[in-house]
Design a protein around this motif. Structure first.
Motif, short mmCIF file in Angstrom:
data_model
loop_
_atom_site.label_atom_id
_atom_site.label_comp_id
_atom_site.label_asym_id
_atom_site.label_seq_id
_atom_site.Cartn_x
_atom_site.Cartn_y
_atom_site.Cartn_z
N ASN A 260 0.85 -1.19 0.00
CA ASN A 260 0.00 0.00 0.00
C ASN A 260 0.89 1.24 0.00
O ASN A 260 1.78 1.36 0.84
N SER A 262 0.49 5.45 0.05
CA SER A 262 -0.45 6.56 0.21
C SER A 262 0.31 7.88 0.33
O SER A 262 1.45 7.93 0.81
N PHE A 281 -4.08 10.07 -2.32
CA PHE A 281 -4.40 8.81 -2.98
C PHE A 281 -3.87 7.66 -2.13
O PHE A 281 -2.97 7.83 -1.29
N GLU A 282 -4.44 6.48 -2.34
CA GLU A 282 -3.90 5.22 -1.80
C GLU A 282 -3.88 4.21 -2.93
O GLU A 282 -4.92 3.92 -3.53
N TYR A 283 -2.71 3.69 -3.21
CA TYR A 283 -2.53 2.71 -4.28
C TYR A 283 -2.23 1.36 -3.66
O TYR A 283 -1.37 1.24 -2.77
N ASP A 293 -4.35 -4.49 -9.40
CA ASP A 293 -4.12 -3.32 -8.56
C ASP A 293 -5.37 -2.45 -8.48
O ASP A 293 -6.32 -2.61 -9.26
N SER A 294 -5.39 -1.53 -7.52
CA SER A 294 -6.53 -0.64 -7.32
C SER A 294 -6.02 0.68 -6.74
O SER A 294 -4.91 0.75 -6.19
N VAL A 295 -6.87 1.71 -6.85
CA VAL A 295 -6.47 3.02 -6.35
C VAL A 295 -7.68 3.76 -5.80
O VAL A 295 -8.79 3.63 -6.34
N HIS A 319 -13.00 5.36 -6.21
CA HIS A 319 -12.28 4.09 -6.16
C HIS A 319 -12.31 3.47 -7.55
O HIS A 319 -13.35 3.46 -8.22
#
Length: 344
Positions: A260, A262, A281-283, A293-295, A319
């Motif tokens: 993670n 951020s 942001f948080e990746y 992956d997500s963000v 999201h």
């Protein structure tokens, strides 16, 4: 609309309004709070380490916010709209700052959805329950900017009870022997997946850094603020089997969520009713790399009263990708949410 669902919605709304109208700044307990605006550099002693300011003779607040607390209305293509609330706090067991920070604490982060006026949620759907035990070591760079290492043992679940491996056991049924989750997936029954049980346990290590930059034209009274963290998880148990849809098979949370990253940046503004803005942001990326992956993206723009006695910290969140919820974590989702950030 039942009386129970309506009253629950009104209670949540009143809580949000009451916190928003508080005369104390809503981010006063967050990292880099307004009380730090007395010096040009910031160290742990001058910030919120141990929940107190340097020279405080009245002890400290053991119970404080941990991650962001917010209440938003979430819009998404894959499900009906809902009120989404995240609440997060920490409780210090031990905290000491001399030349270094040594802190042992408990944390809890929860998240729920309330499908008010859209579909039944009885009255809320728990999405995340994340208790943890932490040890944090901290120090400062020569510039006075603090950094830290956080070691934790964490549990994360959705608090639900439906087993994803349950099958249709009626011999007379045309779906006999099939997974119920696969059947409900084909029907598009989102409510069924609200109850799918998920849980995991893992170790986490997180490194963080924070910097405040005084504005030369404000005589050191206002700051731009930066905060960055990178964390890694090592799972020792995962209940994550998927029995429906194109992702059916032996899936694991570690395929989607190991690292993670951020970052948040607060910029001071010169407008009378909008004095600052925070972007972040948080990746999240897992063992399958960019395939899973997500963000999360967010912007907080507080609306201040003319005298600055209160503010509405308006937040816009989005999201993109999987991991929007634990019960159906493999499904890629796109959301847009608007509401209030109670601390950030």
């Amino acid at each position: 609309m039942s009386i129970r669902r309506l009253s629950a919605g009104m209670s949540v709304a009143l809580l949000i309004i009451g916190l928003a109208l508080s005369t104390r700044p809503l981010d006063a307990w967050a990292d880099g709070a307004d009380e730090t605006k007395t010096k040009n550099t910031q160290s742990f002693r001058e910030s919120d380490a141990c929940g107190k300011m340097s020279g405080d003779t009245y002890g400290y607040d053991r119970l404080r916010p941990y991650k962001m607390n917010y209440a938003v209305w979430r819009f998404m293509h894959e499900d009906q709209g809902a009120l989404q609330v995240q609440y997060s706090f920490k409780y210090d067991l031990y905290c000491e700052w001399e030349e270094r920070l040594h802190e042992a604490y408990l944390s809890y982060t929860g998240k729920f959805d309330f499908y008010m006026f859209t579909r039944n949620s009885s009255p809320v759907i728990n999405r995340t329950s994340n208790p943890a035990v932490h040890y944090r070591y901290g120090s400062t760079f020569s510039s006075g900017d603090p950094f830290w290492l956080d070691f934790a043992v964490e549990h994360r679940s959705d608090g639900q009870v439906t087993d994803a491996t349950t099958k249709d056991e009626n011999p007379a049924s045309p779906a006999f022997g099939r997974y119920l989750a696969e059947i409900e997936y084909e029907k598009g029954n989102n409510a069924y997946f609200d109850g799918i049980s998920r849980d995991s346990n893992y170790f986490s290590v997180t490194s963080g850094w924070k910097r405040t930059v005084p504005l030369p034209d404000k005589s050191g009274k206002d700051f731009d603020r930066h905060k960055a963290e990178i964390g890694v998880k090592a799972y020792f148990s995962q209940d994550a089997l998927v029995t429906w849809g194109p992702e059916a098979g032996e899936k694991r949370f570690s395929d989607y969520d190991i690292v993670n990253v951020s970052y948040a940046f607060t910029k001071q503004l010169s407008w009378s009713h909008f004095k600052d803005a925070t972007l972040g942001f948080e990746y999240v990326i897992g063992a399958k790399g960019f395939a899973t992956d997500s963000v999360d993206l967010f912007v907080v723009l507080p609306l201040y009263s003319s005298k600055g006695a209160w503010k509405f910290p308006i937040i816009l969140r989005s999201h993109f990708g999987p991991m929007e919820r634990l019960s159906n974590y493999t499904q890629s989702m796109r959301t847009v949410s608007l509401g209030l950030a109670l601390n950030y």
